[in-house]
Design a protein around this motif. Structure first.
Motif, PDB file in Angstrom:
ATOM      1  N   LEU A 128       0.777  -1.126  -0.105  1.00 34.67           N
ATOM      2  CA  LEU A 128       0.220  -0.152  -0.038  1.00 34.67           C
ATOM      3  C   LEU A 128       0.838   1.362  -0.061  1.00 34.67           C
ATOM      4  N   GLU A 129       1.855   1.343   0.933  1.00 37.38           N
ATOM      5  CA  GLU A 129       2.628   2.399   0.973  1.00 37.38           C
ATOM      6  C   GLU A 129       3.411   2.624  -0.330  1.00 37.38           C
ATOM      7  N   ALA A 130       3.996   1.564  -0.783  1.00 36.63           N
ATOM      8  CA  ALA A 130       4.682   1.626  -2.378  1.00 36.63           C
ATOM      9  C   ALA A 130       3.709   2.105  -3.193  1.00 36.63           C
ATOM     10  N   ALA A 363      12.870  -5.128   3.658  1.00 37.10           N
ATOM     11  CA  ALA A 363      13.219  -3.930   2.857  1.00 37.10           C
ATOM     12  C   ALA A 363      12.097  -3.108   2.262  1.00 37.10           C
ATOM     13  N   TYR A 364      12.191  -1.809   2.569  1.00 28.73           N
ATOM     14  CA  TYR A 364      11.214  -1.131   1.794  1.00 28.73           C
ATOM     15  C   TYR A 364      11.162  -0.784   0.705  1.00 28.73           C
ATOM     16  N   ARG A 365      12.704  -0.548   0.320  1.00 32.24           N
ATOM     17  CA  ARG A 365      12.953  -0.531  -0.981  1.00 32.24           C
ATOM     18  C   ARG A 365      14.031  -1.814  -1.489  1.00 32.24           C
ATOM     19  N   PRO A 366      13.772  -2.128  -2.741  1.00 35.02           N
ATOM     20  CA  PRO A 366      14.806  -3.156  -3.312  1.00 35.02           C
ATOM     21  C   PRO A 366      16.025  -3.098  -3.093  1.00 35.02           C
ATOM     22  N   PRO A 369      17.899  -3.311   2.566  1.00 38.55           N
ATOM     23  CA  PRO A 369      17.265  -3.971   3.941  1.00 38.55           C
ATOM     24  C   PRO A 369      17.295  -3.203   4.993  1.00 38.55           C
ATOM     25  N   VAL A 370      16.369  -3.095   5.898  1.00 38.84           N
ATOM     26  CA  VAL A 370      16.411  -2.301   7.275  1.00 38.84           C
ATOM     27  C   VAL A 370      16.219  -3.150   8.300  1.00 38.84           C
ATOM     28  N   LEU A 371      16.024  -4.426   8.066  1.00 38.35           N
ATOM     29  CA  LEU A 371      15.993  -5.640   8.947  1.00 38.35           C
ATOM     30  C   LEU A 371      16.778  -6.619   8.265  1.00 38.35           C
ATOM     31  N   GLY A 388      16.877   0.722  21.068  1.00 41.99           N
ATOM     32  CA  GLY A 388      17.894   0.765  20.043  1.00 41.99           C
ATOM     33  C   GLY A 388      17.645   2.303  19.495  1.00 41.99           C
ATOM     34  N   ALA A 389      18.769   2.733  18.868  1.00 39.87           N
ATOM     35  CA  ALA A 389      18.760   4.082  18.287  1.00 39.87           C
ATOM     36  C   ALA A 389      17.757   4.321  17.348  1.00 39.87           C
ATOM     37  N   SER A 390      17.130   5.681  16.963  1.00 40.82           N
ATOM     38  CA  SER A 390      16.363   6.026  16.104  1.00 40.82           C
ATOM     39  C   SER A 390      16.954   5.233  14.750  1.00 40.82           C
ATOM     40  N   GLY A 391      15.991   4.525  14.135  1.00 42.51           N
ATOM     41  CA  GLY A 391      16.193   4.052  12.759  1.00 42.51           C
ATOM     42  C   GLY A 391      16.872   2.545  12.822  1.00 42.51           C
ATOM     43  N   ALA A 392      16.968   2.243  14.193  1.00 44.34           N
ATOM     44  CA  ALA A 392      17.563   0.711  14.327  1.00 44.34           C
ATOM     45  C   ALA A 392      16.786  -0.315  13.492  1.00 44.34           C
ATOM     46  N   GLY A 393      15.207  -0.101  13.336  1.00 41.18           N
ATOM     47  CA  GLY A 393      14.766  -1.024  13.053  1.00 41.18           C
ATOM     48  C   GLY A 393      13.373  -1.592  13.692  1.00 41.18           C
ATOM     49  N   LYS A 394      13.227  -1.190  15.099  1.00 40.38           N
ATOM     50  CA  LYS A 394      12.379  -1.485  16.051  1.00 40.38           C
ATOM     51  C   LYS A 394      10.974  -1.511  15.628  1.00 40.38           C
ATOM     52  N   SER A 395      10.632  -0.263  14.905  1.00 42.53           N
ATOM     53  CA  SER A 395       9.078  -0.250  14.302  1.00 42.53           C
ATOM     54  C   SER A 395       8.753  -1.300  13.317  1.00 42.53           C
ATOM     55  N   THR A 396       9.958  -1.385  12.581  1.00 47.55           N
ATOM     56  CA  THR A 396       9.838  -2.343  11.289  1.00 47.55           C
ATOM     57  C   THR A 396       9.534  -3.758  11.811  1.00 47.55           C
ATOM     58  N   LEU A 397      10.279  -4.204  12.842  1.00 44.54           N
ATOM     59  CA  LEU A 397      10.112  -5.613  13.292  1.00 44.54           C
ATOM     60  C   LEU A 397       8.715  -5.636  14.269  1.00 44.54           C
ATOM     61  N   ALA A 542      10.217   0.167  23.167  1.00 42.32           N
ATOM     62  CA  ALA A 542      10.464   0.990  24.467  1.00 42.32           C
ATOM     63  C   ALA A 542      11.328   2.122  24.064  1.00 42.32           C
ATOM     64  N   HIS A 543      10.479   3.337  23.777  1.00 46.78           N
ATOM     65  CA  HIS A 543      11.138   4.732  23.521  1.00 46.78           C
ATOM     66  C   HIS A 543      11.631   4.944  25.014  1.00 46.78           C
ATOM     67  N   ARG A 544      10.783   4.698  26.094  1.00 48.44           N
ATOM     68  CA  ARG A 544      11.246   5.282  27.335  1.00 48.44           C
ATOM     69  C   ARG A 544      11.945   3.906  28.007  1.00 48.44           C
TER      70      ARG A 544
HETATM   71  N1  LIG Z   1       7.604   3.285   5.232  1.00 53.25           N
HETATM   72  C1  LIG Z   1       9.033   3.259   4.898  1.00 53.25           C
HETATM   73  N2  LIG Z   1       9.409   3.500   3.727  1.00 53.25           N
HETATM   74  C2  LIG Z   1      10.718   3.597   3.568  1.00 53.25           C
HETATM   75  N3  LIG Z   1      11.575   3.317   4.624  1.00 53.25           N
HETATM   76  C3  LIG Z   1      11.209   3.325   5.982  1.00 53.25           C
HETATM   77  C4  LIG Z   1       9.634   3.139   6.166  1.00 53.25           C
HETATM   78  N4  LIG Z   1       9.733   3.097   7.610  1.00 53.25           N
HETATM   79  C5  LIG Z   1      10.983   2.826   7.919  1.00 53.25           C
HETATM   80  N5  LIG Z   1      11.792   3.105   7.141  1.00 53.25           N
HETATM   81  C6  LIG Z   1      13.293   3.263   7.269  1.00 53.25           C
HETATM   82  O1  LIG Z   1      13.828   1.892   7.924  1.00 53.25           O
HETATM   83  C7  LIG Z   1      14.923   2.137   9.100  1.00 53.25           C
HETATM   84  C8  LIG Z   1      14.193   1.434  10.228  1.00 53.25           C
HETATM   85  O2  LIG Z   1      12.946   2.487  10.487  1.00 53.25           O
HETATM   86  P1  LIG Z   1      12.183   1.936  11.889  1.00 53.25           P
HETATM   87  O3  LIG Z   1      11.032   2.912  12.068  1.00 53.25           O
HETATM   88  O4  LIG Z   1      11.848   0.629  12.031  1.00 53.25           O
HETATM   89  O5  LIG Z   1      13.457   2.337  12.963  1.00 53.25           O
HETATM   90  P2  LIG Z   1      13.331   2.560  14.757  1.00 53.25           P
HETATM   91  O6  LIG Z   1      14.276   1.899  15.415  1.00 53.25           O
HETATM   92  O7  LIG Z   1      11.669   2.295  14.942  1.00 53.25           O
HETATM   93  O8  LIG Z   1      13.322   4.073  14.632  1.00 53.25           O
HETATM   94  P3  LIG Z   1      12.218   5.184  15.551  1.00 53.25           P
HETATM   95  O9  LIG Z   1      12.911   4.757  17.149  1.00 53.25           O
HETATM   96  O10 LIG Z   1      12.916   6.484  15.204  1.00 53.25           O
HETATM   97  O11 LIG Z   1      11.096   4.969  15.304  1.00 53.25           O
HETATM   98  C9  LIG Z   1      14.931   3.517   8.935  1.00 53.25           C
HETATM   99  O12 LIG Z   1      15.961   3.815   8.004  1.00 53.25           O
HETATM  100  C10 LIG Z   1      13.830   4.274   8.100  1.00 53.25           C
HETATM  101  O13 LIG Z   1      14.090   5.299   7.845  1.00 53.25           O
END
Ligand SMILES: Nc1ncnc2c1ncn2[C@@H]1O[C@H](COP(=O)(O)OP(=O)(O)OP(=O)(O)O)[C@@H](O)[C@H]1O
Length: 601
Positions: A128-130, A363-366, A369-371, A388-397, A542-544
């Motif tokens: 959907l996002e793509a 991978a959101y883009r071919p 990989p973000v995980l 983990g730090a911002s962008g580490a992949g927590k939300s994706t997992l 866990a952001h906090r």
């Molecule tokens: N919908 C998306 N489309 C493309 N790239 C994405 C998308 N969502 C996240 N990303 C990228 O994937 C990587 C991991 O993002 P993710 O949100 O999983 O990290 P996070 O650890 O949860 O970060 P945060 O703590 O800032 O939420 C980041 O580089 C982010 O820019």
């Protein structure tokens, strides 16, 4: 094992597909199959109506012969009465045929729309996002409207016109084959005109759609970013951009009008060339005695009666083509294979895993990989924190476990029974909670249909929201969400937690907003969260870090991989990345605490 069932494996940003003409046709045939009787009935009635209508011209020709032969007026009675009868029968049959075909069209369209929505709602989030939700919305609104319009008017009209053309040419041949030959003289000019029109119209219409889209986008940008536009005094620039884009669209519209006008004038040329040929043939046939004046008149009338259907067919061909493109886009989504369930009911074992992630990647883009290669086991009832730090992949997992995204490699399996009420096995609470427009109670009942007011109040009390909910102007009946009573972000989070308790899934995934550490609001939310997670297997982003400290286990992520795993105490003692994160977070918290509690001097 790679999730081969998912079409985006290896092609993460695949756009929504479009069906080929053959696939579209096959899908429409499958949809029509159960309604074969209705389709055949409608077609037969339409053929009958057109055939009856073709009696008009010979009847008129006969009247001409009677007049030319100076018969008395009484001789005209029968043909005139027959003419009236033809008109009545043709009118009734046309209405009946159209009623049948419209019913067929509407039924098939409704079925297609239903299946489209079912599949669309099942689409994995990344697809959907793509494609952008815009594409899907355009399909539901624009394409469905185009197909519906074609089904209601263009298709029946086109079918009627084509039938009329074929039967009229047949009738001309019956009068005399030379009339048919003369009439067919117009065909090459018409075919050339139609080809010329399509060659020019297709790219022009595409350009028009792009220009209209650009205009709408600019409008959305300007209105949506109204505050920024004003803050940076960009009004003049935005007005100019809007005006530029709307003029571009207007100019293209005008080009379209000019094209249509030239198309019609060329078409008329073809028609009158054909008419002249039929009239000359009639003159020659009457002169050598092979036809009466009435027959020649009937031939000319037949030919003239072709003008309407030919014009209609050529113009509608365009509409039907465009509806066909819309149909292909609808069918492509409607025919997507249903997603295989990830859940495996495994109620017998109580000590097995609830969530099993094996070698998962995303991978959101071919190629980006973000995980990568994540293994994770969540035991039943366990509460695991992801840090983990911002962008580490927590939300994706988190979204992979919640089923919002499908892994592009590896697998995610859930072993749990749905709740007794039949709700979902896993639920996700994120910072982007959507509160649906309508009464608050109805929003909550989405999670548990049929919940009583008493139950709703109890759940709201558990997430510390009953106080403010009852204080709303009409209590739980107050309209909230879009256009309704505004709620603050913490209240929206509480509602999301209340929905979680109501839906009662055995597995919960939480990815909530970063709240001010130590603030009263954050403490309240922490309490509500703990209650909402009671008795569930939970994965919490866990952001906090206080959330990590109270979790059964902590996973530390970095660069899309799990780099540390253990309890809060173990990881602190290990002195690795978590220990460093904890020190930094504790320092920041102490500092902010001092700042907020320092007396104002
Ligand atoms: N919908 C998306 N489309 C493309 N790239 C994405 C998308 N969502 C996240 N990303 C990228 O994937 C990587 C991991 O993002 P993710 O949100 O999983 O990290 P996070 O650890 O949860 O970060 P945060 O703590 O800032 O939420 C980041 O580089 C982010 O820019």
């Amino acid at each position: 094992m790679p999730d081969a069932s998912h079409p985006s494996s290896g092609r993460a940003r695949e756009l929504l597909p479009t069906a080929s003409p053959a696939e579209t046709l096959a899908s429409v045939r499958a949809l029509l199959r159960p309604h074969r009787a209705l389709a055949l009935g409608g077609f037969a009635v339409m053929v009958g109506a057109t055939a009856v209508g073709l009696l008009t011209q010979p009847l008129l020709g006969h009247i001409v012969d009677l007049v030319a032969g100076r018969h008395d007026a009484a001789a005209l009675t029968l043909p005139v009465l027959l003419l009236a009868l033809v008109a009545v029968v043709q009118g009734a049959a046309t209405t009946g045929g159209l009623a049948l075909t419209s019913r067929l069209g509407e039924t098939v369209l409704a079925q297609l729309r239903e299946r489209f929505l079912e599949r669309a709602l099942e689409l994995p989030q990344e697809r959907l996002e793509a494609a952008g939700s815009g594409d899907l919305t355009a399909r539901v609104t624009g394409d469905v409207a185009r197909v519906a319009e074609a089904v209601r008017t263009a298709l029946p009209e086109l079918a009627r016109s084509l039938l009329a053309i074929v039967l009229t040419l047949g009738a001309l041949a019956l009068l005399d084959w030379r009339f048919l030959l003369a009439a067919l003289l117009a065909v090459p000019i018409q075919a050339h005109t139609a080809r010329w029109y399509v060659r020019n119209a297709v790219p022009l219409y595409a350009e028009q759609r792009i220009a209209t889209g650009a205009q709408q986008q600019q409008l959305l940008d300007t209105l949506g970013g109204g505050a920024t536009v004003r803050a940076f005094r960009l009004e003049a620039e935005h007005t100019e951009r809007l005006s530029e884009r709307s003029w571009a669209a207007v100019l293209l519209e005008l080009r379209g009008v000019r094209l249509i006008l030239r198309f019609y004038s060329r078409l008329h040329l073809a028609e009158y060339t054909g008419l002249a040929a039929v009239l000359v043939t009639g003159f020659l046939l009457v002169r050598d005695g092979s036809a009466t004046i009435g027959t020649a008149t009937a031939a000319a009338l037949y030919f003239h009666s072709l003008f309407g259907p030919v014009n209609t067919a050529l113009v509608l061909l365009d509409d039907v083509q465009s509806a066909g493109a819309g149909l292909a886009r609808l069918v492509a989504v409607a025919d997507l294979p249903a997603q295989p369930p990830r859940e495996r009911a495994d109620a017998t074992s109580t000590d097995g895993p609830a969530v099993l992630v094996t070698g998962a990647g995303h991978a959101y883009r071919p190629g980006r990989p973000v995980l990568q290669d994540v293994d994770l086991v969540l035991r039943r009832g366990e509460r695991v924190a992801l840090v983990g730090a911002s962008g580490a992949g927590k939300s994706t997992l988190a979204k992979l476990v919640a089923g919002v995204h499908r892994p592009t490699s590896g697998s995610v399996e859930l072993f749990a029974d749905p709740p007794p009420g039949g709700g979902p096995v896993v639920a996700l609470v994120t910072q982007e909670v959507h509160v649906f427009a309508g009464p608050l109670a109805e929003d909550l009942r989405l999670a548990r249909p049929g919940a009583t007011e008493q139950e709703l109040s109890e759940v709201l009390a558990r997430v510390e929201a009953l106080g403010w909910a009852e204080a709303l102007p009409e209590g739980l009946r107050t309209v909230v969400g879009e256009g309704g009573h505004g709620l603050d972000p913490a209240q929206v989070q509480q509602l999301a937690l209340a929905r979680l308790i109501l839906a009662d899934p055995p597995i919960a995934v939480l990815d909530e907003a970063t709240a001010e550490a130590g603030s009263a609001g954050a403490r309240l939310l922490e309490q509500a969260t703990a209650r909402a997670l009671e008795g569930r297997t939970a994965l919490v982003v866990a952001h906090r870090l206080s959330q990590a400290a109270t979790a059964d286990r902590v996973l530390v992520m970095d660069g899309g991989r799990v780099v540390e795993s253990g309890t809060h105490d173990q990881l602190r003692a290990a002195g690795g990345r978590y220990a460093a994160l904890w020190e930094a977070w504790s320092d920041a918290r102490t500092e902010s605490h001092h700042r907020t509690t320092a007396p104002l001097i």
